[in-house]
Design a protein around this motif. Structure first.
Motif, PDB file in Angstrom:
ATOM      1  N   ALA A 140       0.161  20.497  64.218  1.00 47.36           N
ATOM      2  CA  ALA A 140       0.449  21.506  63.194  1.00 47.36           C
ATOM      3  C   ALA A 140      -0.745  21.679  62.260  1.00 47.36           C
ATOM      4  N   GLY A 141      -1.375  20.584  61.895  1.00 52.08           N
ATOM      5  CA  GLY A 141      -2.542  20.677  61.024  1.00 52.08           C
ATOM      6  C   GLY A 141      -3.709  21.370  61.687  1.00 52.08           C
ATOM      7  N   SER A 142      -3.881  21.116  62.962  1.00 50.87           N
ATOM      8  CA  SER A 142      -4.966  21.757  63.690  1.00 50.87           C
ATOM      9  C   SER A 142      -4.704  23.249  63.868  1.00 50.87           C
ATOM     10  N   TYR A 143      -3.468  23.600  64.145  1.00 51.52           N
ATOM     11  CA  TYR A 143      -3.137  24.994  64.426  1.00 51.52           C
ATOM     12  C   TYR A 143      -3.023  25.836  63.156  1.00 51.52           C
ATOM     13  N   PHE A 144      -2.304  25.332  62.161  1.00 47.40           N
ATOM     14  CA  PHE A 144      -2.037  26.134  60.967  1.00 47.40           C
ATOM     15  C   PHE A 144      -3.084  25.966  59.872  1.00 47.40           C
ATOM     16  N   LEU A 145      -3.534  24.745  59.651  1.00 46.17           N
ATOM     17  CA  LEU A 145      -4.409  24.473  58.509  1.00 46.17           C
ATOM     18  C   LEU A 145      -5.875  24.275  58.887  1.00 46.17           C
ATOM     19  N   ASN A 146      -6.172  24.282  60.184  1.00 45.74           N
ATOM     20  CA  ASN A 146      -7.528  24.040  60.681  1.00 45.74           C
ATOM     21  C   ASN A 146      -8.050  22.685  60.177  1.00 45.74           C
ATOM     22  N   ASN A 147      -7.161  21.698  60.186  1.00 49.10           N
ATOM     23  CA  ASN A 147      -7.498  20.348  59.745  1.00 49.10           C
ATOM     24  C   ASN A 147      -7.058  19.382  60.840  1.00 49.10           C
ATOM     25  N   ARG A 148      -8.012  18.877  61.608  1.00 44.74           N
ATOM     26  CA  ARG A 148      -7.652  18.016  62.731  1.00 44.74           C
ATOM     27  C   ARG A 148      -7.439  16.567  62.313  1.00 44.74           C
ATOM     28  N   TRP A 149      -7.655  16.224  61.062  1.00 45.94           N
ATOM     29  CA  TRP A 149      -7.488  14.848  60.586  1.00 45.94           C
ATOM     30  C   TRP A 149      -6.124  14.596  59.965  1.00 45.94           C
ATOM     31  N   LEU A 150      -5.290  15.597  59.875  1.00 43.46           N
ATOM     32  CA  LEU A 150      -3.998  15.453  59.211  1.00 43.46           C
ATOM     33  C   LEU A 150      -3.092  14.439  59.920  1.00 43.46           C
ATOM     34  N   GLY A 151      -3.114  14.435  61.243  1.00 44.37           N
ATOM     35  CA  GLY A 151      -2.307  13.467  61.995  1.00 44.37           C
ATOM     36  C   GLY A 151      -2.723  12.039  61.704  1.00 44.37           C
ATOM     37  N   LEU A 152      -4.022  11.808  61.621  1.00 50.08           N
ATOM     38  CA  LEU A 152      -4.525  10.459  61.322  1.00 50.08           C
ATOM     39  C   LEU A 152      -4.191  10.053  59.893  1.00 50.08           C
ATOM     40  N   ILE A 153      -4.294  10.997  58.977  1.00 47.80           N
ATOM     41  CA  ILE A 153      -3.998  10.698  57.576  1.00 47.80           C
ATOM     42  C   ILE A 153      -2.531  10.309  57.412  1.00 47.80           C
ATOM     43  N   LEU A 168       7.733   4.564  67.884  1.00 44.53           N
ATOM     44  CA  LEU A 168       7.901   5.861  68.554  1.00 44.53           C
ATOM     45  C   LEU A 168       7.949   6.987  67.520  1.00 44.53           C
ATOM     46  N   PHE A 169       8.628   6.749  66.413  1.00 47.12           N
ATOM     47  CA  PHE A 169       8.677   7.719  65.317  1.00 47.12           C
ATOM     48  C   PHE A 169       7.276   7.970  64.753  1.00 47.12           C
ATOM     49  N   VAL A 170       6.485   6.926  64.609  1.00 43.99           N
ATOM     50  CA  VAL A 170       5.127   7.058  64.075  1.00 43.99           C
ATOM     51  C   VAL A 170       4.275   7.911  65.010  1.00 43.99           C
ATOM     52  N   VAL A 171       4.362   7.648  66.305  1.00 44.86           N
ATOM     53  CA  VAL A 171       3.548   8.382  67.271  1.00 44.86           C
ATOM     54  C   VAL A 171       3.951   9.852  67.304  1.00 44.86           C
ATOM     55  N   ILE A 172       5.252  10.114  67.371  1.00 36.19           N
ATOM     56  CA  ILE A 172       5.712  11.503  67.435  1.00 36.19           C
ATOM     57  C   ILE A 172       5.348  12.256  66.160  1.00 36.19           C
ATOM     58  N   LEU A 173       5.529  11.630  65.013  1.00 31.02           N
ATOM     59  CA  LEU A 173       5.206  12.289  63.750  1.00 31.02           C
ATOM     60  C   LEU A 173       3.709  12.553  63.619  1.00 31.02           C
ATOM     61  N   SER A 174       2.886  11.603  64.027  1.00 30.27           N
ATOM     62  CA  SER A 174       1.439  11.807  63.916  1.00 30.27           C
ATOM     63  C   SER A 174       0.957  12.888  64.883  1.00 30.27           C
ATOM     64  N   LEU A 175       1.532  12.934  66.095  1.00 38.92           N
ATOM     65  CA  LEU A 175       1.154  14.003  67.029  1.00 38.92           C
ATOM     66  C   LEU A 175       1.583  15.369  66.505  1.00 38.92           C
ATOM     67  N   ALA A 176       2.795  15.449  65.991  1.00 41.78           N
ATOM     68  CA  ALA A 176       3.279  16.724  65.458  1.00 41.78           C
ATOM     69  C   ALA A 176       2.448  17.163  64.254  1.00 41.78           C
ATOM     70  N   ALA A 177       2.132  16.231  63.375  1.00 39.00           N
ATOM     71  CA  ALA A 177       1.326  16.575  62.198  1.00 39.00           C
ATOM     72  C   ALA A 177      -0.093  16.954  62.611  1.00 39.00           C
ATOM     73  N   GLY A 178      -0.626  16.274  63.593  1.00 39.89           N
ATOM     74  CA  GLY A 178      -1.971  16.605  64.068  1.00 39.89           C
ATOM     75  C   GLY A 178      -2.027  17.986  64.697  1.00 39.89           C
ATOM     76  N   LEU A 184       1.827   4.926  57.906  1.00 41.87           N
ATOM     77  CA  LEU A 184       3.028   4.578  58.662  1.00 41.87           C
ATOM     78  C   LEU A 184       2.778   3.391  59.581  1.00 41.87           C
ATOM     79  N   CYS A 185       1.598   3.338  60.189  1.00 41.18           N
ATOM     80  CA  CYS A 185       1.259   2.179  61.039  1.00 41.18           C
ATOM     81  C   CYS A 185       1.158   0.906  60.200  1.00 41.18           C
ATOM     82  N   ALA A 186       0.569   1.019  59.033  1.00 40.43           N
ATOM     83  CA  ALA A 186       0.474  -0.145  58.143  1.00 40.43           C
ATOM     84  C   ALA A 186       1.860  -0.624  57.725  1.00 40.43           C
TER      85      ALA A 186
END
Length: 72
Positions: A25-38, A13-23, A43-45
């Motif tokens: 935030a990255g899309s909105y602020f940094l114009n980088n839609r791959w940040l959540g996946l990165i 649950l922590f992994v999912v929430i963190l990846s969604l939040a990072a995705g 974390l999944c591994a």
């Protein structure tokens, strides 16, 4: 290395929430839609490694013992 990887327990649950939040935030602020996946992939591994290691430790501790009575 095992102690370091098992030091902090990772919850899926922590992994999912963190990846969604990072995705988002990255899309909105940094114009980088791959940040959540990165962020989510390592974390999944780590989560998969921890689950596997817990199962392997349990299997090692509860190994089947052979019967010593041959008439049983």
């Amino acid at each position: 290395m095992k102690k370091l990887l098992m030091k902090y327990k990772v919850n899926m649950l922590f992994v999912v929430i963190l990846s969604l939040a990072a995705g988002m935030a990255g899309s909105y602020f940094l114009n980088n839609r791959w940040l959540g996946l990165i962020i989510a992939l390592p974390l999944c591994a780590l989560y998969i490694y921890q689950v596997y290691q817990v199962q392997a430790d349990y299997r090692e501790q509860h190994a089947r013992k052979k019967h010593t009575n041959k008439y049983r």
